[in-house]
Scaffold this motif. Structure first.
Motif, PDB file in Angstrom:
ATOM      1  N   ALA A 127     -22.208  17.184  30.349  1.00 45.36           N
ATOM      2  CA  ALA A 127     -20.836  16.775  30.062  1.00 45.36           C
ATOM      3  C   ALA A 127     -20.442  15.554  30.880  1.00 45.36           C
ATOM      4  O   ALA A 127     -19.786  14.635  30.369  1.00 45.36           O
ATOM      5  CB  ALA A 127     -19.875  17.933  30.325  1.00 45.36           C
ATOM      6  N   GLN A 128     -20.853  15.518  32.148  1.00 49.31           N
ATOM      7  CA  GLN A 128     -20.551  14.358  32.993  1.00 49.31           C
ATOM      8  C   GLN A 128     -21.242  13.114  32.463  1.00 49.31           C
ATOM      9  O   GLN A 128     -20.642  12.029  32.388  1.00 49.31           O
ATOM     10  CB  GLN A 128     -20.993  14.636  34.435  1.00 49.31           C
ATOM     11  CG  GLN A 128     -20.794  13.463  35.395  1.00 49.31           C
ATOM     12  CD  GLN A 128     -19.334  13.095  35.589  1.00 49.31           C
ATOM     13  OE1 GLN A 128     -18.463  13.955  35.509  1.00 49.31           O
ATOM     14  NE2 GLN A 128     -19.067  11.808  35.836  1.00 49.31           N
ATOM     15  N   SER A 129     -22.499  13.251  32.063  1.00 44.81           N
ATOM     16  CA  SER A 129     -23.218  12.101  31.506  1.00 44.81           C
ATOM     17  C   SER A 129     -22.553  11.604  30.232  1.00 44.81           C
ATOM     18  O   SER A 129     -22.450  10.396  29.992  1.00 44.81           O
ATOM     19  CB  SER A 129     -24.673  12.496  31.213  1.00 44.81           C
ATOM     20  OG  SER A 129     -25.352  12.850  32.400  1.00 44.81           O
ATOM     21  N   ALA A 130     -22.077  12.551  29.410  1.00 41.46           N
ATOM     22  CA  ALA A 130     -21.413  12.174  28.166  1.00 41.46           C
ATOM     23  C   ALA A 130     -20.105  11.439  28.445  1.00 41.46           C
ATOM     24  O   ALA A 130     -19.781  10.450  27.774  1.00 41.46           O
ATOM     25  CB  ALA A 130     -21.157  13.415  27.320  1.00 41.46           C
ATOM     26  N   ARG A 131     -19.354  11.907  29.425  1.00 43.48           N
ATOM     27  CA  ARG A 131     -18.094  11.226  29.779  1.00 43.48           C
ATOM     28  C   ARG A 131     -18.360   9.810  30.270  1.00 43.48           C
ATOM     29  O   ARG A 131     -17.649   8.865  29.904  1.00 43.48           O
ATOM     30  CB  ARG A 131     -17.346  12.027  30.853  1.00 43.48           C
ATOM     31  CG  ARG A 131     -16.622  13.249  30.333  1.00 43.48           C
ATOM     32  CD  ARG A 131     -15.664  13.805  31.376  1.00 43.48           C
ATOM     33  NE  ARG A 131     -16.348  14.260  32.571  1.00 43.48           N
ATOM     34  CZ  ARG A 131     -16.852  15.490  32.725  1.00 43.48           C
ATOM     35  NH1 ARG A 131     -16.768  16.372  31.727  1.00 43.48           N
ATOM     36  NH2 ARG A 131     -17.447  15.847  33.849  1.00 43.48           N
ATOM     37  N   GLU A 132     -19.363   9.652  31.098  1.00 43.18           N
ATOM     38  CA  GLU A 132     -19.684   8.317  31.620  1.00 43.18           C
ATOM     39  C   GLU A 132     -20.121   7.399  30.485  1.00 43.18           C
ATOM     40  O   GLU A 132     -19.762   6.207  30.468  1.00 43.18           O
ATOM     41  CB  GLU A 132     -20.782   8.436  32.681  1.00 43.18           C
ATOM     42  CG  GLU A 132     -20.309   9.146  33.956  1.00 43.18           C
ATOM     43  CD  GLU A 132     -21.444   9.405  34.925  1.00 43.18           C
ATOM     44  OE1 GLU A 132     -22.626   9.137  34.566  1.00 43.18           O
ATOM     45  OE2 GLU A 132     -21.173   9.905  36.048  1.00 43.18           O
ATOM     46  N   PHE A 133     -20.888   7.931  29.557  1.00 46.14           N
ATOM     47  CA  PHE A 133     -21.314   7.137  28.402  1.00 46.14           C
ATOM     48  C   PHE A 133     -20.106   6.696  27.587  1.00 46.14           C
ATOM     49  O   PHE A 133     -19.982   5.513  27.225  1.00 46.14           O
ATOM     50  CB  PHE A 133     -22.270   7.966  27.548  1.00 46.14           C
ATOM     51  CG  PHE A 133     -22.553   7.377  26.199  1.00 46.14           C
ATOM     52  CD1 PHE A 133     -23.330   6.242  26.065  1.00 46.14           C
ATOM     53  CD2 PHE A 133     -22.031   7.964  25.055  1.00 46.14           C
ATOM     54  CE1 PHE A 133     -23.590   5.702  24.811  1.00 46.14           C
ATOM     55  CE2 PHE A 133     -22.277   7.434  23.808  1.00 46.14           C
ATOM     56  CZ  PHE A 133     -23.064   6.299  23.677  1.00 46.14           C
ATOM     57  N   VAL A 165     -18.741   2.821  26.947  1.00 47.91           N
ATOM     58  CA  VAL A 165     -18.638   2.247  25.608  1.00 47.91           C
ATOM     59  C   VAL A 165     -17.211   1.787  25.329  1.00 47.91           C
ATOM     60  O   VAL A 165     -16.991   0.718  24.752  1.00 47.91           O
ATOM     61  CB  VAL A 165     -19.113   3.258  24.550  1.00 47.91           C
ATOM     62  CG1 VAL A 165     -18.830   2.741  23.140  1.00 47.91           C
ATOM     63  CG2 VAL A 165     -20.599   3.547  24.711  1.00 47.91           C
ATOM     64  N   CYS A 166     -16.224   2.586  25.738  1.00 47.45           N
ATOM     65  CA  CYS A 166     -14.828   2.188  25.516  1.00 47.45           C
ATOM     66  C   CYS A 166     -14.500   0.883  26.233  1.00 47.45           C
ATOM     67  O   CYS A 166     -13.781   0.029  25.694  1.00 47.45           O
ATOM     68  CB  CYS A 166     -13.884   3.303  25.972  1.00 47.45           C
ATOM     69  SG  CYS A 166     -13.810   4.722  24.853  1.00 47.45           S
TER      70      CYS A 166
END
Length: 244
Positions: A136-142, A146-147
């Protein structure tokens, strides 16, 4: 390469960025549901259009053609892939056209390729990672990166919240790899998460007295629309779109 789905086999080809599908088998009450799910699976990779050639398909009756209208509704919001039908014989073409709604029926693959709309303008980014405590942390950072890259600060917070809930929900039901896909189109930003579990994501109402303020309830509250679709060869994609 032929793919077997239920009692119907599929021969996918690709032309003009479209997936040309040639199902073979009997479409009846027994195969209707699996046929529709298989058709949706081909849309997940987002070709320009799905072109389905009916010549080798054996519908039990004209009502069986409604599977294409149902599949169109399932993919309308996301991935937004149009479905077109091809029937070489005029009697079959008339039967199909009379039974389906808002799904064009054309006389040839060439005509369908000419009629297929252009791919929607937009940007796409993806991340694949093993399911684990840090997913989940990796997904948030990704998503945050991107944003920033896409200059879409208005999505920054909600997109991170969406991906957190979707990834954690995926990890509850699946092992192995989890994928994150971001798509920016004029209508908004879509966050899609893939996993290997076959179970569909379902929004369940909390029991009496239970406070439900997480998971898919958060997704449903934030998103303009959301859904769950199957993918090849197994697993699913859960997606949610934040409005522009």
């Amino acid at each position: 390469m032929e793919r077997i789905g239920g009692k119907v086999s599929w021969r996918p080809e690709f032309a003009g960025e479209c997936a040309v599908l040639r199902p073979r088998g009997v479409l009846d009450a027994e195969t209707y549901r699996s046929f529709g799910a298989d058709l949706v699976r081909f849309a997940v990779d987002e070709p320009r259009a799905l072109i389905v050639v009916l010549d080798e398909l054996e519908p039990a009756d004209d009502g069986a053609f409604t599977v294409f209208s149902a599949a169109r509704i399932r993919v309308l919001d996301w991935p937004g892939v149009p479905i077109l039908l091809v029937a070489g014989a005029e009697p079959l073409r008339r039967r199909a056209a009379a039974a389906v709604r808002r799904v064009p029926v054309l006389e040839s693959v060439a005509a369908a390729l000419a009629a297929a709309p252009a791919r929607p303008r937009g940007q796409r980014a993806g991340l694949a990672m093993p399911a684990g405590a840090a997913s989940a942390q990796s997904a948030r950072e990704f998503v945050a990166g991107v944003c920033v890259r896409w200059n879409t600060a208005e999505f920054f917070t909600d997109a991170q919240l969406l991906v957190t809930e979707l990834v954690e929900n995926a990890m509850l039901h699946a092992a192995g790899e989890v994928g994150v896909r971001l798509e920016l189109r004029p209508g908004g930003l879509t966050v899609a998460v893939t996993d290997a579990a076959p179970q569909a994501a379902v929004l369940r109402e909390p029991a009496a007295g239970e406070v439900q303020a997480y998971g898919l309830h958060v997704v449903a509250d934030l998103a303009r629309s959301w859904g769950c679709v199957p993918r090849w060869p197994f697993g699913k994609v859960v997606w949610a779109t934040l409005p522009a």
